[in-house]
Design an enzyme around this catalytic site. Structure first.
Site, mmCIF file in Angstrom:
data_model
loop_
_atom_site.group_PDB
_atom_site.id
_atom_site.type_symbol
_atom_site.label_atom_id
_atom_site.label_comp_id
_atom_site.label_asym_id
_atom_site.label_seq_id
_atom_site.Cartn_x
_atom_site.Cartn_y
_atom_site.Cartn_z
ATOM 1 N N GLY A 187 34.163 49.851 16.408
ATOM 2 C CA GLY A 187 35.587 49.508 16.287
ATOM 3 C C GLY A 187 35.937 48.264 17.082
ATOM 4 O O GLY A 187 36.067 48.323 18.309
ATOM 5 N N THR B 72 37.802 45.201 15.100
ATOM 6 C CA THR B 72 38.912 44.490 14.441
ATOM 7 C C THR B 72 40.243 45.233 14.605
ATOM 8 O O THR B 72 40.295 46.454 14.511
ATOM 9 C CB THR B 72 38.592 44.316 12.941
ATOM 10 O OG1 THR B 72 37.288 43.753 12.814
ATOM 11 C CG2 THR B 72 39.595 43.396 12.259
ATOM 12 N N THR C 6 40.508 37.993 13.519
ATOM 13 C CA THR C 6 39.290 37.406 14.057
ATOM 14 C C THR C 6 39.436 36.952 15.512
ATOM 15 O O THR C 6 38.453 36.703 16.188
ATOM 16 C CB THR C 6 38.892 36.192 13.179
ATOM 17 O OG1 THR C 6 39.016 36.563 11.813
ATOM 18 C CG2 THR C 6 37.468 35.773 13.422
ATOM 19 N N GLU D 250 22.952 42.267 13.590
ATOM 20 C CA GLU D 250 23.799 42.679 12.465
ATOM 21 C C GLU D 250 23.831 41.589 11.384
ATOM 22 O O GLU D 250 23.639 41.844 10.201
ATOM 23 C CB GLU D 250 25.210 42.967 12.977
ATOM 24 C CG GLU D 250 26.171 43.394 11.890
ATOM 25 C CD GLU D 250 27.614 43.516 12.393
ATOM 26 O OE1 GLU D 250 28.159 42.513 12.908
ATOM 27 O OE2 GLU D 250 28.194 44.594 12.267
#
Ligand SMILES: Cc1cc2nc3c(=O)[nH]c(=O)nc-3n(C[C@H](O)[C@H](O)[C@H](O)COP(=O)(O)OP(=O)(O)OC[C@H]3O[C@@H](n4cnc5c(N)ncnc54)[C@H](O)[C@@H]3O)c2cc1C
Length: 387
Positions: free
Chosen positions: A123, A125, A131, A245
Site C-alpha cells: 500500500g 498510492t 505519484t 518489481e
C-alpha cells in the site's frame, strides 16, 4: 518465431510451460468473464515453488536470482496467463528480506515460501497525492507498544487474496523533516486482524480483471514490532524494492509481446482476403516486424537489469528502462495483433482483447511511463529537476 529467448533457461521454461498447459486460454477467459481470481492456477504455482523463487533457501525458498524469477513470470504471460494475479507474492517480500529483522524474517519468510501466508499487497498510492509519494497523508503514530494508523490508500492490489500487506505511512510530519523523503516508515499489516477493526476495504471495478481496492484507515492499531527496519527510512526501503518489481513486470510484458506476435503471425499466414494471406501485404507485415524488433530490444535491457541486480550492482536505470521499453513494446504488439485480427480481435473467444487490456496497464502501473522518462532525464542526463 525465431527469438533467442526460447533457448535460455530451458528447464525453467519447460517446467512452467507444463504447469501453464493445465490452465488453457479457456480457463483465464472464464475467470476474466466472471471477474474472478485464478485461485487454482496460483495454488499450483505456489505448490510447485515458483512464487518462492527469490526467497533464500535458508528461509524455505529456492534462492534463485532475478534472472530466473523473471523467466517464470515471462512464461506465465507468454502462455496466455496473467502474472498480475500473483507477482506480488514473488517480489513484495523483498522489502522484508532486505530490511526486516532476523526475527521478522524467521516469522514470515518460511510461511510465505510455502504459501501459508500471502504477502501479495503493498500500500503506497493515495488518492490525493498520486505519484507525488512524499506527500502521502496516511500517518502512523506511536502509542506505547502500538502504532495507530489513519488515512487512505487507493489501487491497492490483491488485498482479498493476501494475509499480509506492506504499508507506507508518514511517522514524522512533512513539515518536521529536512528532506521530503525522510519521515516515512514501512509496516507489515496483518489483514486478518486489521479488516473490520480500523481498516475498511472497498473494491474498485476496473478495465482489467485485476483485484484492486481503496483502503480506509481509521485508528487502526498494529503492534510496534511490525515496523520494518528503522523508523523514518521507509521511502528508501520501498525504492530499493522497485527495481525487482519493475524488472519482473518488464519480463511479463515481454511474455505478452511474444504471445501477441505468435498469435498475429499465425493468423495473418492463414487468413486469406483478396485472394492471398493478409500477412503477404507489407502494410500488415511491417507493424508486426516493428513490434517484434521492439520486444527483442526490450528483452536485452531486461536481461541487463537482471544481470546487474543479481550481481548486487546499481540497476535503477536499467530496471526503469526495461520496464519502459517492454511495456511500450508489448502494447505495440497488442495493437498490431488486435488490428490484424480485424473484427475477430474483439471477440472474447480469441483472448486478444483480454490480453490487450491486461498489457495496457503496465504503461500506468506500477509506475507511469512519464515518470520513467523523468527519472532518465534527471538521473541519467542530468537535466534540471522538474518536481
Ligand atoms: C490496476 C492497478 C493496480 C495498482 N496496484 C497498486 C498497488 O498494489 N499498490 C499501490 O501502491 N499502487 C497501485 N497502483 C497505483 C499505480 O501505481 C498508480 O496508478 C500509478 O503510479 C500512477 O499514479 P496515479 O494513478 O496517482 O496518477 P497521477 O500521479 O495522478 O498521474 C496521472 C498521469 O499524469 C502523469 N504525470 C503526473 N505527474 C507528472 C509530471 N510531473 N510530469 C509528467 N507527467 C506526469 C502521470 O504519468 C500519469 O500518466 C495500481 C494502479 C492500477 C491502475
Amino acid at each position: 518465431m525465431n527469438n533467442a529467448n526460447d533457448k535460455t533457461f530451458p528447464d525453467i521454461r519447460d517446467a512452467v510451460r507444463d504447469l501453464c498447459a493445465q490452465f488453457p486460454d479457456a480457463y483465464f477467459r472464464r475467470i476474466d468473464e466472471a471477474r474472478g481470481y485464478p485461485a487454482e492456477f496460483v495454488d499450483a504455482l505456489t505448490r510447485a515453488g515458483w512464487l518462492a523463487a527469490l526467497i533464500p533457501q535458508a528461509y524455505g525458498g529456492s534462492g534463485l536470482g532475478l534472472t530466473e524469477a523473471s523467466v517464470i513470470m515471462e512464461e506465465i504471460n507468454r502462455c496466455g496467463g496473467n502474472s498480475g494475479a500473483c507477482h506480488g507474492q514473488m517480489y513484495n517480500m523483498g522489502t522484508l528480506l532486505r530490511h526486516g529483522s532476523e526475527a521478522q524474517k524467521r516469522a514470515y519468510l518460511p510461511k510465505i515460501a510455502k504459501g501459508e501466508l500471502r504477502l501479495q499487497s503493498m500500500g503506497v498510492t493515495e488518492p490525493t497525492t498520486g505519484t507525488d509519494t512524499t506527500k502521502i497523508r496516511t500517518t502512523a503514530v506511536k502509542k506505547g507498544d502500538r502504532y495507530v494508523i489513519n488515512g487512505q490508500k487507493v489501487w491497492i492490489s490483491r488485498i482479498q487474496h493476501s494475509e499480509l500487506m506492506i504499508l507506507l505511512a508518514r511517522t514524522t510530519p512533512l513539515a518536521d523533516v529536512k528532506k521530503k523523503s525522510e519521515g516515512m516508515s514501512i509496516f507489515i499489516v496483518d489483514l486478518r486482524e486489521a479488516i473490520g477493526k480500523g481498516l475498511t476495504v472497498q473494491p474498485i471495478l476496473n478495465m482489467v480483471n485485476h483485484e484492486t481496492n481503496e483502503l480506509f484507515f481509521e485508528n487502526l492499531e498494529i503492534p510496534a514490532e511490525n515496523l520494518i527496519g528503522e523508523e523514518g527510512q521507509g521511502f528508501r526501503y520501498i525504492l530499493d524494492g522497485l527495481n525487482a518489481e519493475r524488472t519482473l513486470i518488464a519480463a511479463e510484458c515481454i511474455g505478452d509481446g511474444y504471445w501477441f506476435i505468435d498469435r498475429v503471425t499465425a493468423y495473418t499466414k492463414e487468413r486469406v482476403v483478396f485472394g492471398r494471406p493478409i500477412g503477404q501485404n507489407q502494410g500488415v507485415q511491417f507493424p508486426i516486424a516493428e513490434a517484434f524488433i521492439e520486444v527483442e530490444a526490450a528483452n536485452l535491457m531486461r536481461y541487463e537489469a537482471c544481470r546487474l541486480f543479481d550481481a548486487h550492482q546499481p540497476c535503477g536505470a536499467q530496471a526503469n528502462m526495461a520496464k519502459y521499453l517492454a511495456a511500450k513494446a508489448s502494447w505495440e504488439a497488442a495493437n498490431a495483433c488486435l488490428q490484424f485480427h480485424g473484427g475477430f480481435g474483439f471477440a472474447c473467444e480469441y483472448d486478444i482483447e483480454r490480453k490487450f487490456r491486461e498489457t495496457r496497464l503496465y504503461q500506468v502501473a506500477p509506475i507511469s511511463t512519464n515518470l520513467i522518462l523523468s527519472y532518465v532525464a534527471e538521473h541519467m542526463l542530468g537535466l534540471p529537476r522538474s518536481f
